[in-house]
Write a protein that holds these residues in place. Structure first.
Motif, PDB file in Angstrom:
ATOM      1  N   PHE A 129      -2.032  -4.301   0.702  1.00 51.24           N
ATOM      2  CA  PHE A 129      -2.074  -3.127  -0.328  1.00 51.24           C
ATOM      3  C   PHE A 129      -1.855  -4.513  -1.358  1.00 51.24           C
ATOM      4  O   PHE A 129      -0.970  -5.831  -1.141  1.00 51.24           O
ATOM      5  CB  PHE A 129      -0.304  -2.631  -0.585  1.00 51.24           C
ATOM      6  CG  PHE A 129       0.642  -3.462  -0.694  1.00 51.24           C
ATOM      7  CD1 PHE A 129       1.262  -3.762  -1.338  1.00 51.24           C
ATOM      8  CD2 PHE A 129       1.267  -3.177   0.748  1.00 51.24           C
ATOM      9  CE1 PHE A 129       2.315  -4.573  -1.856  1.00 51.24           C
ATOM     10  CE2 PHE A 129       2.098  -3.956   0.818  1.00 51.24           C
ATOM     11  CZ  PHE A 129       2.649  -4.643  -0.451  1.00 51.24           C
ATOM     12  N   LYS A 130      -2.386  -4.556  -2.609  1.00 57.14           N
ATOM     13  CA  LYS A 130      -2.178  -5.115  -3.804  1.00 57.14           C
ATOM     14  C   LYS A 130      -0.958  -4.690  -4.458  1.00 57.14           C
ATOM     15  O   LYS A 130      -0.880  -3.731  -5.218  1.00 57.14           O
ATOM     16  CB  LYS A 130      -4.319  -5.298  -4.903  1.00 57.14           C
ATOM     17  CG  LYS A 130      -3.734  -5.391  -5.644  1.00 57.14           C
ATOM     18  CD  LYS A 130      -4.740  -6.013  -6.148  1.00 57.14           C
ATOM     19  CE  LYS A 130      -5.349  -6.830  -7.749  1.00 57.14           C
ATOM     20  NZ  LYS A 130      -6.127  -6.225  -8.494  1.00 57.14           N
TER      21      LYS A 130
ATOM     22  N   VAL B  32       1.384  10.318  10.598  1.00 55.86           N
ATOM     23  CA  VAL B  32       0.802   8.646   9.769  1.00 55.86           C
ATOM     24  C   VAL B  32       1.427   9.010   8.302  1.00 55.86           C
ATOM     25  O   VAL B  32       1.101   9.533   8.018  1.00 55.86           O
ATOM     26  CB  VAL B  32      -0.248   8.928  10.223  1.00 55.86           C
ATOM     27  CG1 VAL B  32      -1.017   7.494   9.645  1.00 55.86           C
ATOM     28  CG2 VAL B  32      -0.622   8.881  12.402  1.00 55.86           C
ATOM     29  N   THR B  33       2.083   7.988   8.558  1.00 60.68           N
ATOM     30  CA  THR B  33       2.030   7.521   6.978  1.00 60.68           C
ATOM     31  C   THR B  33       2.107   5.968   6.800  1.00 60.68           C
ATOM     32  O   THR B  33       2.574   5.067   7.661  1.00 60.68           O
ATOM     33  CB  THR B  33       3.465   7.478   6.644  1.00 60.68           C
ATOM     34  OG1 THR B  33       4.314   8.838   6.193  1.00 60.68           O
ATOM     35  CG2 THR B  33       4.486   6.330   5.505  1.00 60.68           C
ATOM     36  N   ILE B  34       1.571   5.589   5.756  1.00 63.01           N
ATOM     37  CA  ILE B  34       0.933   3.911   5.370  1.00 63.01           C
ATOM     38  C   ILE B  34       1.919   3.683   4.024  1.00 63.01           C
ATOM     39  O   ILE B  34       1.544   4.185   3.275  1.00 63.01           O
ATOM     40  CB  ILE B  34      -0.080   3.367   5.361  1.00 63.01           C
ATOM     41  CG1 ILE B  34      -1.303   3.860   6.275  1.00 63.01           C
ATOM     42  CG2 ILE B  34      -0.771   2.537   4.377  1.00 63.01           C
ATOM     43  CD1 ILE B  34      -2.239   4.178   6.387  1.00 63.01           C
ATOM     44  N   CYS B  35       2.472   2.667   4.109  1.00 62.93           N
ATOM     45  CA  CYS B  35       3.531   2.635   3.266  1.00 62.93           C
ATOM     46  C   CYS B  35       4.100   1.569   2.659  1.00 62.93           C
ATOM     47  O   CYS B  35       3.500   0.284   3.666  1.00 62.93           O
ATOM     48  CB  CYS B  35       4.943   3.292   2.857  1.00 62.93           C
ATOM     49  SG  CYS B  35       5.943   2.537   4.556  1.00 62.93           S
TER      50      CYS B  35
ATOM     51  N   GLU C  59      -0.464  -0.868  -4.501  1.00 68.74           N
ATOM     52  CA  GLU C  59       0.744   0.141  -4.077  1.00 68.74           C
ATOM     53  C   GLU C  59       0.642   1.447  -5.254  1.00 68.74           C
ATOM     54  O   GLU C  59       1.518   1.892  -3.718  1.00 68.74           O
ATOM     55  CB  GLU C  59       1.743  -1.219  -4.496  1.00 68.74           C
ATOM     56  CG  GLU C  59       3.141  -1.567  -4.778  1.00 68.74           C
ATOM     57  CD  GLU C  59       4.026  -2.144  -5.539  1.00 68.74           C
ATOM     58  OE1 GLU C  59       5.092  -1.538  -4.835  1.00 68.74           O
ATOM     59  OE2 GLU C  59       3.586  -2.901  -5.106  1.00 68.74           O
ATOM     60  N   ASN C  60       0.603   1.505  -6.025  1.00 70.41           N
ATOM     61  CA  ASN C  60       0.980   2.712  -6.577  1.00 70.41           C
ATOM     62  C   ASN C  60      -0.050   4.074  -5.890  1.00 70.41           C
ATOM     63  O   ASN C  60       0.798   5.113  -6.208  1.00 70.41           O
ATOM     64  CB  ASN C  60       0.594   2.651  -7.849  1.00 70.41           C
ATOM     65  CG  ASN C  60       1.053   1.804  -9.000  1.00 70.41           C
ATOM     66  OD1 ASN C  60       2.202   1.456  -8.444  1.00 70.41           O
ATOM     67  ND2 ASN C  60       0.429   1.169 -10.085  1.00 70.41           N
ATOM     68  N   ALA C  61      -0.848   3.927  -4.760  1.00 71.96           N
ATOM     69  CA  ALA C  61      -1.449   4.977  -3.748  1.00 71.96           C
ATOM     70  C   ALA C  61      -0.334   4.760  -2.869  1.00 71.96           C
ATOM     71  O   ALA C  61      -0.325   6.420  -2.166  1.00 71.96           O
ATOM     72  CB  ALA C  61      -2.575   4.559  -3.442  1.00 71.96           C
TER      73      ALA C  61
ATOM     74  N   PRO D 281      -2.066 -10.075  -1.496  1.00 75.17           N
ATOM     75  CA  PRO D 281      -2.261  -8.693  -1.142  1.00 75.17           C
ATOM     76  C   PRO D 281      -1.062  -9.265   0.137  1.00 75.17           C
ATOM     77  O   PRO D 281      -1.705  -9.815   1.013  1.00 75.17           O
ATOM     78  CB  PRO D 281      -3.359  -8.293  -0.396  1.00 75.17           C
ATOM     79  CG  PRO D 281      -4.724  -8.899  -1.638  1.00 75.17           C
ATOM     80  CD  PRO D 281      -3.634 -10.360  -2.589  1.00 75.17           C
ATOM     81  N   ASP D 282      -0.778  -7.737   0.252  1.00 78.10           N
ATOM     82  CA  ASP D 282       0.706  -8.132   1.752  1.00 78.10           C
ATOM     83  C   ASP D 282       0.022  -6.831   2.889  1.00 78.10           C
ATOM     84  O   ASP D 282      -1.056  -5.788   2.706  1.00 78.10           O
ATOM     85  CB  ASP D 282       1.409  -7.897   1.290  1.00 78.10           C
ATOM     86  CG  ASP D 282       2.985  -8.621   2.291  1.00 78.10           C
ATOM     87  OD1 ASP D 282       2.272  -9.191   3.330  1.00 78.10           O
ATOM     88  OD2 ASP D 282       3.815  -8.052   2.405  1.00 78.10           O
ATOM     89  N   PHE D 283       0.844  -6.776   3.947  1.00 76.84           N
ATOM     90  CA  PHE D 283      -0.036  -6.022   5.090  1.00 76.84           C
ATOM     91  C   PHE D 283       0.753  -4.660   4.499  1.00 76.84           C
ATOM     92  O   PHE D 283       1.995  -4.809   4.106  1.00 76.84           O
ATOM     93  CB  PHE D 283       0.600  -6.433   6.586  1.00 76.84           C
ATOM     94  CG  PHE D 283      -0.551  -7.605   6.428  1.00 76.84           C
ATOM     95  CD1 PHE D 283      -1.963  -7.502   7.079  1.00 76.84           C
ATOM     96  CD2 PHE D 283      -0.131  -8.712   6.625  1.00 76.84           C
ATOM     97  CE1 PHE D 283      -3.005  -8.109   7.003  1.00 76.84           C
ATOM     98  CE2 PHE D 283      -1.228  -9.244   7.539  1.00 76.84           C
ATOM     99  CZ  PHE D 283      -2.441  -9.744   7.027  1.00 76.84           C
TER     100      PHE D 283
END
Length: 429
Positions: A368-369, A287-290, A247-249, A376-378
């Motif tokens: 993500f963890k 693109v953003t992954i968040c 998650e911190n990434a 983990p969740d999407f």
């Protein structure tokens, strides 16, 4: 892709959201198939347990020397093995059938997205800049003498057919300068990470972002199976496919400049003049992954990144939110930026920025963890043009045109053009 558990828990809400997209209720058929799938899985598991129990009894009978019981149980195990295989095959088939259906259902719009049937129902949010008041009749980009033969459709048609262009000389350099300007702005000021990605991808990558299975005719596939990307959304978003990120990434904010390829299926007769609608074109894609909870704020941020490109180039534009009937397959909400084209006397799309929520991530199994622990969740994914380079070239040419057909170029491009400020007969001066 949709979460079958969410459909089970609230089928009415699922169908109501689909209705906003103009689709009929799908939950009854989905839930019936899901029930049959779960029953098949349970039956297979029960038969497997019975097979395992019988296998243990075979060993016990053999140890006792009970030949008759040994043979009976061995026959039973063989029978159960066949039964289990058939049941597992049925369960797998129903599981695949359910997945195939879920893969073809579009994302659900957010509540705030305006209801509508098509582009006529989109809602204007804001405008920026004032179109120049010209004292001459404006021309379209391909008609300008300042562009000349350096936008060569004839040679492109000889090489590749219709809807291709060869850019030469000063026009080609302005096109290249635009891409460089966009990348520098996004990397230096918007904190996006620059990438160079392949333009050929596997089925799985196209499936993950939603181009497959439903929209295969919109893209090009090579004879050995790879797909030409319609946009770097495909490559950048799939970076996280199958991964469990910390998650911190997050967030991951990326940008890439690539060639893009679209068959333009269903667009016969539309925008056939000039280079507005091409089979091959270039885009600077963001693109953003968040984290899912930050996706709405990231959507606004990403849209602002695209707007800044237009403002730095001095190009008037308007921002609209797409209605439910005009949104793309994978989007929850979309902003379009439409740039003013004086040659057409109208605004035309130059960027589309969408938040997809967890829709693509579920297709890609991108998770993500949580930093606080737990399952983990999407992740959430977003994509947007920052910008379409060819359309930006068109806008620069048309908005900078002078009465003599030359083009005055935006100040932001001068450093990328060796200090040249105008385009005259296809040459930079």
């Amino acid at each position: 892709m949709h979460d079958i558990r969410a459909i089970r828990e609230n089928p009415e809400q699922f169908d109501a959201a689909l209705a906003r997209r103009g689709l009929s209720a799908l939950s009854p058929g989905i839930l019936a198939l899901d029930e049959a799938r779960r029953a098949a899985i349970l039956a297979a598991e029960t038969a497997q347990a019975e097979q395992n129990a019988a296998s243990k009894q075979v060993g016990a009978a053999k140890a006792k020397g009970d030949e008759a019981e040994f043979e009976r149980l061995r026959a039973l195990v063989a029978e159960k093995k066949t039964e289990v295989a058939a049941m597992q095959a049925e369960a797998s088939a129903k599981d695949a059938e359910l997945r195939d259906i879920l893969l073809t259902i579009p994302n659900l719009p957010l509540e705030e997205v305006p209801q509508g049937a098509d582009e006529d129902d989109n809602v204007e949010i804001s405008t920026w800049g004032e179109p120049r008041k010209l004292d001459f009749a404006p021309k379209e980009h391909f008609e300008l003498s300042g562009v000349g033969a350096n936008m060569d459709f004839g040679t492109a048609a000889k090489l590749s057919g219709s809807r291709f262009v060869v850019l030469k000389g000063g026009v080609a350099r302005v096109h290249r300068a635009l891409a460089q300007f966009m990348l520098d702005l996004h990397v230096d000021e918007h904190d996006l990470s620059e990438n160079i990605t392949p333009v050929l991808v596997r089925d799985e990558a196209m499936l993950g972002t939603g181009q497959l299975p439903k929209f295969s005719e919109d893209s090009y596939q090579t004879t050995n199976g790879w797909w030409l990307i319609p946009t770097a959304e495909v490559t950048l978003t799939n970076y996280s496919a199958g991964d469990v990120l910390d998650e911190n990434a997050l967030p991951l904010r990326m940008v890439a400049h690539t060639n893009c390829f679209r068959s333009e299926a269903g667009s016969a007769g539309k925008d056939t003049s000039g280079m507005l609608r091409q089979h091959q074109f270039e885009k600077v894609e963001m693109v953003t992954i968040c984290h899912p909870e930050t996706a709405i704020a990231e959507h606004e941020r990403m849209t602002r990144c695209a707007e800044t490109v237009l403002e730095r180039l001095g190009l008037p534009y308007r921002k609209i939110v797409l209605c439910t009937g005009d949104m793309g397959f994978g989007a929850q909400k979309t902003y379009d930026l439409e740039v003013w084209l004086p040659g057409q006397d109208k605004y035309r799309e130059i960027s589309s920025v969408s938040t997809c929520g967890q829709f693509q991530a579920r297709r890609m199994n991108a998770r993500f963890k949580p930093a606080a622990g737990g399952k983990p969740d999407f992740v959430a994914t977003l994509n947007g043009s920052g910008l379409a380079v060819g359309r930006c070239l068109i806008a620069v040419l048309e908005n900078g045109q002078e009465a003599d057909g030359s083009v005055t170029l935006p100040d932001a491009l001068h450093p990328y053009l060796g200090g040249k400020t105008r385009l005259v007969d296809g040459h930079l001066v």
